[in-house]
Design a protein around this motif. Structure first.
Motif, PDB file in Angstrom:
ATOM      1  N   PRO A   1      40.020  30.418  31.007  1.00  0.00           N
ATOM      2  CA  PRO A   1      40.777  29.325  31.440  1.00  0.00           C
ATOM      3  C   PRO A   1      41.325  29.103  32.590  1.00  0.00           C
ATOM      4  N   ASP A   2      41.433  30.290  33.516  1.00  0.00           N
ATOM      5  CA  ASP A   2      41.812  30.296  34.854  1.00  0.00           C
ATOM      6  C   ASP A   2      41.038  31.217  35.602  1.00  0.00           C
ATOM      7  N   PRO A   3      40.061  31.363  35.748  1.00  0.00           N
ATOM      8  CA  PRO A   3      39.248  32.540  36.379  1.00  0.00           C
ATOM      9  C   PRO A   3      39.604  33.131  37.956  1.00  0.00           C
ATOM     10  N   LYS A   4      40.359  32.110  38.771  1.00  0.00           N
ATOM     11  CA  LYS A   4      40.748  32.632  39.916  1.00  0.00           C
ATOM     12  C   LYS A   4      42.019  33.293  39.740  1.00  0.00           C
ATOM     13  N   ARG A   5      42.881  32.897  38.581  1.00  0.00           N
ATOM     14  CA  ARG A   5      44.073  33.765  38.398  1.00  0.00           C
ATOM     15  C   ARG A   5      43.739  35.168  37.998  1.00  0.00           C
ATOM     16  N   LEU A   6      42.709  35.247  37.194  1.00  0.00           N
ATOM     17  CA  LEU A   6      42.231  36.397  36.538  1.00  0.00           C
ATOM     18  C   LEU A   6      41.473  37.414  37.609  1.00  0.00           C
ATOM     19  N   PHE A   7      41.048  36.810  38.574  1.00  0.00           N
ATOM     20  CA  PHE A   7      40.219  37.761  39.566  1.00  0.00           C
ATOM     21  C   PHE A   7      41.385  38.104  40.626  1.00  0.00           C
ATOM     22  N   ASP A   8      42.200  37.361  41.002  1.00  0.00           N
ATOM     23  CA  ASP A   8      43.464  37.476  41.681  1.00  0.00           C
ATOM     24  C   ASP A   8      44.397  38.898  41.162  1.00  0.00           C
ATOM     25  N   ASP A   9      44.480  38.577  39.767  1.00  0.00           N
ATOM     26  CA  ASP A   9      45.012  39.845  39.278  1.00  0.00           C
ATOM     27  C   ASP A   9      44.352  41.021  39.215  1.00  0.00           C
ATOM     28  N   LEU A  10      43.133  40.968  39.010  1.00  0.00           N
ATOM     29  CA  LEU A  10      42.223  42.027  39.074  1.00  0.00           C
ATOM     30  C   LEU A  10      42.216  42.688  40.405  1.00  0.00           C
ATOM     31  N   LYS A  11      42.298  42.186  41.442  1.00  0.00           N
ATOM     32  CA  LYS A  11      42.241  42.485  42.822  1.00  0.00           C
ATOM     33  C   LYS A  11      43.558  43.151  43.235  1.00  0.00           C
ATOM     34  N   LYS A  12      44.712  42.825  42.703  1.00  0.00           N
ATOM     35  CA  LYS A  12      45.880  43.273  42.692  1.00  0.00           C
ATOM     36  C   LYS A  12      46.023  44.807  42.337  1.00  0.00           C
TER      37      LYS A  12
ATOM     38  N   SER B   1      34.429  50.632  41.614  1.00  0.00           N
ATOM     39  CA  SER B   1      33.858  50.143  42.605  1.00  0.00           C
ATOM     40  C   SER B   1      34.077  48.336  42.312  1.00  0.00           C
ATOM     41  N   GLN B   2      34.081  48.053  41.154  1.00  0.00           N
ATOM     42  CA  GLN B   2      34.041  46.889  40.632  1.00  0.00           C
ATOM     43  C   GLN B   2      34.015  46.476  39.145  1.00  0.00           C
ATOM     44  N   ILE B   3      34.673  45.583  38.681  1.00  0.00           N
ATOM     45  CA  ILE B   3      34.263  45.005  37.271  1.00  0.00           C
ATOM     46  C   ILE B   3      33.243  44.177  37.285  1.00  0.00           C
ATOM     47  N   GLU B   4      32.405  44.276  36.284  1.00  0.00           N
ATOM     48  CA  GLU B   4      31.241  43.062  36.331  1.00  0.00           C
ATOM     49  C   GLU B   4      31.364  42.483  34.876  1.00  0.00           C
ATOM     50  N   ILE B   5      31.456  41.241  35.000  1.00  0.00           N
ATOM     51  CA  ILE B   5      31.558  40.322  33.680  1.00  0.00           C
ATOM     52  C   ILE B   5      30.372  39.806  33.254  1.00  0.00           C
ATOM     53  N   ASP B   6      29.817  40.293  32.418  1.00  0.00           N
ATOM     54  CA  ASP B   6      28.434  40.203  31.884  1.00  0.00           C
ATOM     55  C   ASP B   6      28.253  38.681  31.135  1.00  0.00           C
TER      56      ASP B   6
ATOM     57  N   GLY C   1      43.372  46.580  42.443  1.00  0.00           N
ATOM     58  CA  GLY C   1      42.295  47.403  42.984  1.00  0.00           C
ATOM     59  C   GLY C   1      41.025  47.182  42.541  1.00  0.00           C
ATOM     60  N   TYR C   2      40.499  46.178  41.854  1.00  0.00           N
ATOM     61  CA  TYR C   2      39.427  45.926  41.391  1.00  0.00           C
ATOM     62  C   TYR C   2      38.703  44.658  42.334  1.00  0.00           C
ATOM     63  N   ARG C   3      37.226  44.785  42.450  1.00  0.00           N
ATOM     64  CA  ARG C   3      36.367  43.841  42.836  1.00  0.00           C
ATOM     65  C   ARG C   3      35.944  42.914  41.722  1.00  0.00           C
ATOM     66  N   VAL C   4      35.350  42.046  41.910  1.00  0.00           N
ATOM     67  CA  VAL C   4      34.655  41.372  40.708  1.00  0.00           C
ATOM     68  C   VAL C   4      33.323  40.885  40.864  1.00  0.00           C
ATOM     69  N   THR C   5      32.505  40.928  39.925  1.00  0.00           N
ATOM     70  CA  THR C   5      31.012  40.575  40.043  1.00  0.00           C
ATOM     71  C   THR C   5      30.689  39.990  38.764  1.00  0.00           C
ATOM     72  N   LEU C   6      29.734  38.996  38.811  1.00  0.00           N
ATOM     73  CA  LEU C   6      29.661  38.106  37.626  1.00  0.00           C
ATOM     74  C   LEU C   6      27.787  37.989  37.526  1.00  0.00           C
ATOM     75  N   TRP C   7      27.491  38.277  36.274  1.00  0.00           N
ATOM     76  CA  TRP C   7      26.242  38.116  35.703  1.00  0.00           C
ATOM     77  C   TRP C   7      25.779  36.696  35.840  1.00  0.00           C
TER      78      TRP C   7
END
Length: 637
Positions: free
Chosen positions: A300-311, A277-282, A313-319
């Motif tokens: 260092p580059d959360p936007k790039r990380l999230f873009d890569d994860l979405k490619k 469903s997603q990966i949750e960064i705690d 098939g992941y969504r990303v949530t944050l604690w």
């Protein structure tokens, strides 16, 4: 001295049949009757009754005189009680301007359910007596024997067809005592005092107000009573979270998290063929706890990380959380603008929490503070492409010792939890929170508080099903059962415990992993876990159907066995199984090394899915063919 009643006298009083001549007060409606004699309130309806040991702080010898309020009223000079019929309920309202405490105790007859989230989560609740404590939302991990948890409502129902609801404006001190030392609680004691953590306007009268409501049985009294006092969810939360597993960094890495670990973790999950469903960064992504800024050394580059994860098939949530430590950059900004909880003179009052000894806690009863705090998180989403949040804490127990809130004082401190959930719910159906107090209308996931990686009934695997039933009964159907295998704080789960934990989650609303099944030596752990995720996905359409029903009916998605047999003793005490709607019975194995399983089969014809064997209920059966592969559930024939 107060009108204290000994246990022997109280028991005798319960056995007395009150005549109209001996009653001090009597109110009768079409469906029930309330009579008060010298010691006891008798609440009687055609299918059951309740008894209340009343006025335990009224001076001995005080006599009541009739007064003209409600449907009936008695004035004892130092306190007054008014009884009023409302629908299928009788409202009992005590007020005083001279006593420092009001107290009534409801006798626990039959079996009782509801109230507060607990470390041991007994089902029914009389299995675990409790000392007196303020009935507020609390992080029960901090004081396990004393505090209730963050999902708590002053609402109880019984197998006698009786419900008790205490008004939110009552400064409630709750105890569940065992008078005769048989380890079973005897009373539900409702005390009211103007003491911390409650507050009251100057010269305000002290009030203890509660309802006694009736129905034919435990199910009907819930169906009648719950909608009177609570709202139903306004919608269904995120469908993908209901179908596919959440993968959290918490139990796997705890605070040792960074960009590369997150990406590698996600790739490992995908590489093993598991859906998400997603990966949750705690915990520990911020520069400082409360700044809501990514630590550049770790990310260092959360936007790039999230873009890569979405490619991938992941969504990303944050604690995230409601605290700002006083060494953080944003602390001074929030402090200067009055965004933290303050004392009556407007000075910020610090609190401590698990990641900070000196911290401000954002005041969500202050609309400006809530908007600023939320705005920072919305900005973070816009800048990075983050999808949503895991909102931690929110319990009233995190408030400083001295505090004021921007709402009616009668609702302090639980109004803090209400306002916190109201604020975070605006982020949509993909969020999770771990608190609930009068917030049932929000269509969000509500998480069980962190479980320990143990088998037992003291915050271990054996509390999972009772916690699920408790949440559902209080009107929080979208339960997130936290991490499969527990949080691994002290020890990691064994292979057997991990598998059993996963199997127990099969029919719960959502699956959440952090510990990885393939980290165990036995490859069977991975395969059995994969079977759980596949089975959960297979039945997701049915879970979604039940989720939609929960928006229009007080019927929980996942129901106690007694839902189908509300007068059967075995059904009333079955605490390690649950109904999925009315057509599936899940009976997970929750004992170490089990080769047998006791199941209470509800009325009707049921087929065990893994073997095809059929059973006719109501009946208690022993299954003697249990192996690690056994994920036991039944379908109605």
């Amino acid at each position: 001295m107060p009108r204290a009643i000994s246990k022997a006298v109280a028991v005798l009083a319960l056995a007395v049949t009150v005549s109209a001549k001996s009653s001090l007060l009597q109110v009768k409606s079409d469906v029930n009757k309330l009579t008060m004699d010298a010691t006891t309130i008798h609440f009687v309806h055609p299918k059951g009754e309740a008894h209340v040991n009343w006025g335990l702080t009224i001076p001995e010898g005080a006599e009541g005189e009739a007064c003209g309020e409600g449907d009936s009223c008695l004035d004892f000079g130092v306190a007054k009680v008014v009884v009023t019929t409302e629908d299928h309920c009788q409202k009992v309202s005590w007020t005083t301007t001279s006593l420092t405490e009001l107290k009534d105790c409801v006798a626990i007859e039959g079996h009782w359910y509801g109230g507060g989230e607990q470390i041991s989560q007994p089902w029914p609740l009389e299995k675990v007596p409790r000392p007196e404590t303020p009935f507020v939302t609390a992080d029960m991990l901090q004081k396990r024997a004393q505090w209730y948890g963050g999902v708590s409502e002053a609402y109880w129902i019984s197998s006698q067809g009786v419900a008790v609801r205490v008004e939110e404006s009552t400064p409630l001190f709750l105890s569940v005592p065992d008078h005769d030392n048989d380890t079973i609680a005897d009373e539900l004691c409702l005390g009211a005092r103007h003491e911390a953590p409650f507050a009251a306007p100057p010269s305000a009268p002290l009030a203890l107000e509660y309802y006694l409501c009736s129905g034919d049985d435990v199910r009907q009294v819930h169906e009648l009573t719950f909608p009177k006092f609570f709202s139903l969810p306004m919608g269904v939360p995120d469908e993908r979270m209901l179908r596919d597993p959440i993968w959290s960094t918490w139990a796997q890495f705890h605070t040792q998290v960074n960009e590369s670990k997150v990406f590698d973790f996600a790739m490992e999950v995908k590489g093993r063929g598991f859906n998400n469903s997603q990966i949750e960064i705690d915990d520990n992504w911020e520069t400082c706890y409360g700044d809501a800024v990514f630590n550049p050394d770790r990310f260092p580059d959360p936007k790039r990380l999230f873009d890569d994860l979405k490619k991938e098939g992941y969504r990303v949530t944050l604690w995230t959380h409601p605290f700002i430590n006083d060494d953080c950059e944003s602390y001074a900004y929030a402090d200067e603008r009055g965004y933290f909880v303050k004392d009556s003179e407007g000075h910020t009052q610090q609190t401590s929490w698990w990641q900070g000894r000196h911290s401000g806690i954002v005041d969500f009863t202050n609309p400006e503070a809530a908007a600023w705090w939320s705005g920072r998180l919305l900005k973070l989403q816009e800048e990075t492409g983050l999808d949503s949040y895991k909102f931690d804490a929110g319990e009233a127990s995190w408030l400083p010792e001295v505090f004021t809130l921007g709402v009616d004082e009668r609702f302090w401190p639980n109004a803090y939890t209400f306002k916190y959930v109201e604020t975070v719910a605006q982020f949509g159906g993909m969020i999770e929170t771990r608190v609930g107090r009068g917030t049932q209308r929000h269509p969000v996931f509500v998480r069980m508080l962190d479980k320990d990686s143990i088998w037992g009934d003291y915050n271990g695997l054996q509390t999972m099903v009772p916690s699920l039933l408790h949440f559902g009964l209080l009107g929080y159907p979208f339960v997130l059962p936290d991490m499969i295998g527990g949080n691994a704080y002290v020890i990691k789960p064994s292979e057997e415990l991990f598998v059993r934990w996963a199997q127990a989650n099969t029919f719960m609303p959502s699956l959440q992993f952090s510990l990885l099944p393939w980290d165990f030596d036995d490859e069977q752990v991975t395969e059995l876990t994969r079977a759980v995720t596949s089975l959960h996905a297979e039945y997701t359409p049915y879970l979604l159907e039940l989720a939609s029903q929960a928006t229009v009916s007080p019927s929980p998605m996942l129901r106690p066995t007694w839902w189908l047999c509300p007068t059967d003793e075995a059904c009333l005490t079955a605490d390690q199984q649950f109904l999925v709607g009315d057509d599936i019975l899940a009976s997970p194995v929750v004992h170490k090394g089990a080769t047998e399983l006791q199941v209470v089969v509800p009325p009707g014809q049921w087929r065990r899915v893994d073997t095809g064997a059929e059973y006719t209920g109501p009946a208690s059966v022993t299954l003697s063919d249990i192996t690690l592969e056994s994920n036991v559930f039944f379908r109605r024939v």
